[in-house]
Enzyme design. Structure first.
Site, PDB file in Angstrom:
ATOM      1  N   THR A 218      32.245  68.214 -25.123  1.00  0.00           N
ATOM      2  CA  THR A 218      32.980  68.170 -23.862  1.00  0.00           C
ATOM      3  C   THR A 218      32.055  68.277 -22.649  1.00  0.00           C
ATOM      4  O   THR A 218      31.006  68.911 -22.725  1.00  0.00           O
ATOM      5  CB  THR A 218      34.014  69.308 -23.801  1.00  0.00           C
ATOM      6  OG1 THR A 218      34.631  69.306 -22.533  1.00  0.00           O
ATOM      7  CG2 THR A 218      33.366  70.662 -24.022  1.00  0.00           C
ATOM      8  N   ARG A 249      19.408  72.019 -19.765  1.00  0.00           N
ATOM      9  CA  ARG A 249      20.048  70.821 -19.188  1.00  0.00           C
ATOM     10  C   ARG A 249      20.964  71.256 -18.038  1.00  0.00           C
ATOM     11  O   ARG A 249      21.742  72.197 -18.166  1.00  0.00           O
ATOM     12  CB  ARG A 249      20.866  70.101 -20.265  1.00  0.00           C
ATOM     13  CG  ARG A 249      21.640  68.862 -19.765  1.00  0.00           C
ATOM     14  CD  ARG A 249      23.064  69.176 -19.356  1.00  0.00           C
ATOM     15  NE  ARG A 249      23.851  68.001 -19.056  1.00  0.00           N
ATOM     16  CZ  ARG A 249      25.085  68.031 -18.539  1.00  0.00           C
ATOM     17  NH1 ARG A 249      25.648  69.177 -18.246  1.00  0.00           N
ATOM     18  NH2 ARG A 249      25.754  66.913 -18.311  1.00  0.00           N
ATOM     19  N   VAL A 250      20.839  70.555 -16.931  1.00  0.00           N
ATOM     20  CA  VAL A 250      21.695  70.841 -15.785  1.00  0.00           C
ATOM     21  C   VAL A 250      22.513  69.593 -15.486  1.00  0.00           C
ATOM     22  O   VAL A 250      21.959  68.486 -15.435  1.00  0.00           O
ATOM     23  CB  VAL A 250      20.845  71.247 -14.554  1.00  0.00           C
ATOM     24  CG1 VAL A 250      21.693  71.345 -13.312  1.00  0.00           C
ATOM     25  CG2 VAL A 250      20.149  72.585 -14.816  1.00  0.00           C
ATOM     26  N   GLY A 251      23.809  69.772 -15.325  1.00  0.00           N
ATOM     27  CA  GLY A 251      24.677  68.633 -15.019  1.00  0.00           C
ATOM     28  C   GLY A 251      24.829  68.445 -13.522  1.00  0.00           C
ATOM     29  O   GLY A 251      23.973  68.875 -12.724  1.00  0.00           O
ATOM     30  N   ASP A 252      25.927  67.819 -13.137  1.00  0.00           N
ATOM     31  CA  ASP A 252      26.155  67.521 -11.723  1.00  0.00           C
ATOM     32  C   ASP A 252      26.782  68.688 -10.961  1.00  0.00           C
ATOM     33  O   ASP A 252      26.643  68.770  -9.742  1.00  0.00           O
ATOM     34  CB  ASP A 252      27.071  66.296 -11.590  1.00  0.00           C
ATOM     35  CG  ASP A 252      28.421  66.522 -12.272  1.00  0.00           C
ATOM     36  OD1 ASP A 252      28.453  67.170 -13.346  1.00  0.00           O
ATOM     37  OD2 ASP A 252      29.444  66.064 -11.747  1.00  0.00           O
ATOM     38  N   THR A 272      34.428  66.003 -12.208  1.00  0.00           N
ATOM     39  CA  THR A 272      34.358  66.555 -13.560  1.00  0.00           C
ATOM     40  C   THR A 272      34.016  65.390 -14.490  1.00  0.00           C
ATOM     41  O   THR A 272      34.189  64.232 -14.133  1.00  0.00           O
ATOM     42  CB  THR A 272      35.699  67.185 -13.999  1.00  0.00           C
ATOM     43  OG1 THR A 272      36.713  66.167 -13.960  1.00  0.00           O
ATOM     44  CG2 THR A 272      36.111  68.330 -13.097  1.00  0.00           C
ATOM     45  N   GLY A 275      28.220  64.475 -16.207  1.00  0.00           N
ATOM     46  CA  GLY A 275      27.471  64.711 -14.977  1.00  0.00           C
ATOM     47  C   GLY A 275      26.306  63.772 -14.763  1.00  0.00           C
ATOM     48  O   GLY A 275      25.946  63.464 -13.627  1.00  0.00           O
TER      49      GLY A 275
HETATM   50  N1  GLY Z   1      30.369  67.644 -15.109  1.00  0.00           N
HETATM   51  C1  GLY Z   1      29.840  68.683 -15.873  1.00  0.00           C
HETATM   52  C2  GLY Z   1      28.573  68.373 -16.524  1.00  0.00           C
HETATM   53  O1  GLY Z   1      28.274  67.232 -16.813  1.00  0.00           O
HETATM   54  O2  GLY Z   1      27.824  69.298 -16.786  1.00  0.00           O
END
Ligand code: GLY
Length: 376
Positions: A218, A249-252, A272, A275
């Protein structure tokens, strides 16, 4: 052309400072109390609206709203109970933007803190920085009085172990499944079956859910945007990010301009979903700038969605592998939610429409997103 002298330069600077940034967004009415959020934000919107009606600051309102979801162990995409990284450790990302003061704060890959949105707000309020990451973010949270806790629930630990059992080398072996010397598994046994002894209270449905999550990592998240009748706006985005990610790991979500952007002279936007796609189009900032240029929230959201599709040359087979949603709220209260796909697949094989949550003063409700492609 003659070079400018110091006095002319200073006069030019002063003129530039007094010049409006750009033409204001075309809005049609006075601001009003409106809260919007991703579909997991019905309760969040209700809480934020209650606070906005009581005259509380819009940022306090959105953070209190998303706290409900961060603390909910049943939401596996946000805060406590979020699905962990590939090492079984929950790492969280969050950002906030406060329209009235034009300030921002964020944390990324923070561990051990259930409500990263609060820490993002503290970064904004209590430091001269905008973003803290990893161990530094956790240490900052503890310095601010927050308790370090284990964020892994039994359900998310089960899902992680099922995922590890599914990782196999080309000959079909996993170090995390029964050993070579184990009695042969029953034909067709599911990867979760051998875990039943470790999780005696896990129901058949929980085991099935764990298998589904192992196969469908997810990137759920919550984004919430608030506008009050004085025209003040704030926003917050918070997430546990991509399940089974590489640590770090960093998302948006914590990236100001991608997962969140607010300029209350125009509006706010958030996202959402996957990211990586959003970062490459600076989604939230792009949406706000498109609204500044006169596009409606719906047009702005869909324009940015088209940029994501273009990044894949509109190749539907590759685009079908992810979901992404945007949310936009204009300063006059006009709003939109947009998705790449019309719906998303449920565990039972059926499809559910992409929706977002809205509260304009009564009960929170879900509205359908506009979408780029129909999922069949
Ligand atoms: N939108 C959440 C992520 O990709 O971390």
């Amino acid at each position: 052309m003659m070079p400018l002298n110091r006095r002319q330069l200073l006069a030019g600077t002063a003129m530039a400072a007094a010049t409006p940034l750009a033409s204001p967004a075309q809005s049609t009415g006075a601001p009003k109390n409106i809260i919007i959020a991703s579909a997991n934000g019905l309760e969040c919107c209700a809480k934020a609206m209650q606070m906005v009606k009581a005259g509380r600051d819009t940022l306090d309102a959105v953070v209190a709203g998303v706290n409900i979801v961060e603390l909910d162990p049943k939401d596996n995409s946000v805060g406590y109970g979020g699905l962990p990284n590939e090492e079984g450790v929950v790492e969280l990302d969050a950002s906030v933007m406060h329209g009235p003061t034009r300030r921002a704060g964020s944390v990324a890959a923070i561990r051990g803190i259930k409500t990263p949105s609060n820490i993002a707000k503290l970064v904004m309020e209590q430091t001269d920085h905008v973003m803290l990451v990893g161990e530094g973010a956790t240490r900052f949270a503890k310095a601010m009085g927050y308790k370090e806790e284990d964020l892994l629930t039994e359900e998310s630990r089960l899902a992680w172990l099922v995922w590890k059992r599914m990782l196999k080398n080309p000959s079909g072996h996993s170090n995390w499944s029964d050993g070579l010397d184990a009695p042969p598994a029953k034909p067709g046994a599911k990867p979760s079956a051998a875990l039943q002894r470790l999780f005696p209270n896990a129901s058949a449905d929980t085991l099935a859910w764990a298998e589904w999550m192992a196969l469908h990592p997810t990137t759920g998240t919550i984004n919430c945007l608030a506008l009050n009748s004085k025209g003040e706006m704030s926003g917050c985005t918070t997430t546990s990010g991509l399940a089974w990610k590489i640590p770090g790991r960093v998302g948006d979500s914590p990236v100001i301009g991608a997962g969140l952007y607010v300029d209350q002279e125009v509006g706010g936007a958030g996202s959402t979903g996957r990211g990586e796609e959003n970062i490459r189009v600076a989604g939230a900032h792009s949406i706000v700038e498109l609204m500044r240029a006169g596009r409606s929230p719906q047009e702005a959201v869909m324009e940015v969605m088209k940029r994501i599709a273009r990044n894949y040359d509109n190749d539907l087979a590759r685009l079908a592998k992810f979901d992404i949603n945007f949310y936009a709220l204009r300063k006059d209260g006009v709003f939109a939610g947009g998705s790449l796909w019309s719906g998303t697949q449920r565990r039972d094989g059926s499809f559910t429409s992409q929706q977002f949550a809205v509260n304009d003063g009564g009960a929170s409700r879900l509205e359908n997103c506009v979408h780029l492609y129909e999922r069949k």
